[in-house]
Design a protein around this motif. Sequence first.
Motif, PDB file in Angstrom:
ATOM      1  N   THR A   1       0.793  -1.240   0.000  1.00  0.00           N
ATOM      2  CA  THR A   1       0.000   0.000   0.000  1.00  0.00           C
ATOM      3  C   THR A   1       0.826   1.292   0.000  1.00  0.00           C
ATOM      4  O   THR A   1       0.300   2.335  -0.402  1.00  0.00           O
ATOM      5  N   PRO A   2       2.115   1.289   0.442  1.00  0.00           N
ATOM      6  CA  PRO A   2       2.837   2.572   0.453  1.00  0.00           C
ATOM      7  C   PRO A   2       3.015   3.224  -0.913  1.00  0.00           C
ATOM      8  O   PRO A   2       3.201   4.438  -0.996  1.00  0.00           O
ATOM      9  N   LEU A   3       2.988   2.404  -1.993  1.00  0.00           N
ATOM     10  CA  LEU A   3       3.207   2.959  -3.338  1.00  0.00           C
ATOM     11  C   LEU A   3       2.113   2.487  -4.288  1.00  0.00           C
ATOM     12  O   LEU A   3       1.561   1.402  -4.106  1.00  0.00           O
ATOM     13  N   PRO A   4       1.826   3.252  -5.340  1.00  0.00           N
ATOM     14  CA  PRO A   4       0.851   2.824  -6.350  1.00  0.00           C
ATOM     15  C   PRO A   4       1.317   1.552  -7.062  1.00  0.00           C
ATOM     16  O   PRO A   4       2.516   1.286  -7.165  1.00  0.00           O
ATOM     17  N   HIS A   5       0.365   0.803  -7.590  1.00  0.00           N
ATOM     18  CA  HIS A   5       0.675  -0.458  -8.269  1.00  0.00           C
ATOM     19  C   HIS A   5       1.652  -0.232  -9.422  1.00  0.00           C
ATOM     20  O   HIS A   5       2.598  -1.027  -9.603  1.00  0.00           O
ATOM     21  N   ASP A   6       1.457   0.818 -10.202  1.00  0.00           N
ATOM     22  CA  ASP A   6       2.323   1.077 -11.351  1.00  0.00           C
ATOM     23  C   ASP A   6       3.773   1.316 -10.927  1.00  0.00           C
ATOM     24  O   ASP A   6       4.704   0.996 -11.679  1.00  0.00           O
ATOM     25  N   THR A   7       3.964   1.869  -9.751  1.00  0.00           N
ATOM     26  CA  THR A   7       5.323   2.107  -9.273  1.00  0.00           C
ATOM     27  C   THR A   7       6.013   0.786  -8.953  1.00  0.00           C
ATOM     28  O   THR A   7       7.179   0.572  -9.290  1.00  0.00           O
ATOM     29  N   TRP A   8       5.284  -0.123  -8.303  1.00  0.00           N
ATOM     30  CA  TRP A   8       5.862  -1.442  -8.005  1.00  0.00           C
ATOM     31  C   TRP A   8       6.263  -2.151  -9.297  1.00  0.00           C
ATOM     32  O   TRP A   8       7.357  -2.718  -9.391  1.00  0.00           O
ATOM     33  N   THR A   9       5.399  -2.137 -10.290  1.00  0.00           N
ATOM     34  CA  THR A   9       5.687  -2.853 -11.532  1.00  0.00           C
ATOM     35  C   THR A   9       6.876  -2.242 -12.268  1.00  0.00           C
ATOM     36  O   THR A   9       7.582  -2.931 -13.007  1.00  0.00           O
ATOM     37  N   ALA A  10       7.120  -0.941 -12.057  1.00  0.00           N
ATOM     38  CA  ALA A  10       8.256  -0.288 -12.703  1.00  0.00           C
ATOM     39  C   ALA A  10       9.595  -0.793 -12.168  1.00  0.00           C
ATOM     40  O   ALA A  10      10.627  -0.641 -12.837  1.00  0.00           O
ATOM     41  N   TYR A  11       9.571  -1.405 -10.988  1.00  0.00           N
ATOM     42  CA  TYR A  11      10.812  -1.895 -10.367  1.00  0.00           C
ATOM     43  C   TYR A  11      10.934  -3.416 -10.433  1.00  0.00           C
ATOM     44  O   TYR A  11      11.746  -4.004  -9.723  1.00  0.00           O
ATOM     45  N   ILE A  12      10.150  -4.050 -11.288  1.00  0.00           N
ATOM     46  CA  ILE A  12      10.184  -5.516 -11.387  1.00  0.00           C
ATOM     47  C   ILE A  12      11.588  -6.029 -11.692  1.00  0.00           C
ATOM     48  O   ILE A  12      12.043  -7.020 -11.108  1.00  0.00           O
ATOM     49  N   GLN A  13      12.296  -5.354 -12.596  1.00  0.00           N
ATOM     50  CA  GLN A  13      13.632  -5.829 -12.961  1.00  0.00           C
ATOM     51  C   GLN A  13      14.583  -5.768 -11.774  1.00  0.00           C
ATOM     52  O   GLN A  13      15.428  -6.659 -11.599  1.00  0.00           O
ATOM     53  N   ASN A  14      14.462  -4.736 -10.935  1.00  0.00           N
ATOM     54  CA  ASN A  14      15.290  -4.655  -9.725  1.00  0.00           C
ATOM     55  C   ASN A  14      15.052  -5.867  -8.835  1.00  0.00           C
ATOM     56  O   ASN A  14      16.001  -6.502  -8.343  1.00  0.00           O
ATOM     57  N   PHE A  15      13.770  -6.191  -8.623  1.00  0.00           N
ATOM     58  CA  PHE A  15      13.428  -7.318  -7.760  1.00  0.00           C
ATOM     59  C   PHE A  15      13.874  -8.639  -8.397  1.00  0.00           C
ATOM     60  O   PHE A  15      14.353  -9.543  -7.698  1.00  0.00           O
TER      61      PHE A  15
END
Length: 218
Positions: A176-190
């Motif tokens: 919940t701390p960040l919007p869904h689109d922000t999480w998906t933008a960091y998929i490669q990092n994860f």
Amino acid sequence: MLEEFFSKLKQGLSIDSFLREINTAQEKIDELRKSNSLQHNNQSLKKYHDEVVPVKRYICKMDIDSRSTIKFNLNNQYPDCILLGSQKPISIEVTQVRARENNYLLRQMRDQKHAPGFLGVSEEAPEIEFCKAKRRKNHSYSTQNVIETIEEDLKLRVNKKRHHEGDVLLIETNLTPLPHDTWTAYIQNFRNILISLKFKSIYITGPSEGGESCIKIK
């Protein structure tokens, strides 16, 4: 409260039945919470949130035959559950990231009706640092702060899961701390952090802005 539901999970339920049963269980939990009759240290409730709810998020995300069967171990043995369908069984393991902070924020929201969005304390930080973070008046945070903290805790989780292997790994955390689109933008990092794990598929799941998320990482 959850004993009958857990008994059915151990025996195995069709996907349709599982979704109906978990919705009924959640309604009972919500009723108890409204009447202040819910014990937060209930171990069955912890297992429900830690192992069963993330699997529900995964099943709702995936296109799984409703006639398939889901069977849980609920005994702290690997894997947490097995999905049985027309093809070979699929093992599903669930792990928690940032559980201490997530559980605290969840209790605050339920009991006080408000909570900070993010504390930013590493999962391995001493309890005294966690207590200091809880007492802070200013709980502002940046996207970079959230991502960096999550990345550090994912690295800790990799060390604990590197000897396991299987079909699906679900990593449950509070999104919940960040919007869904922000999480998906960091998929490669994860993905770069988790790529060494010996699971065929890895997802990050959790409550998110506007509902629930199940984000494929690998």
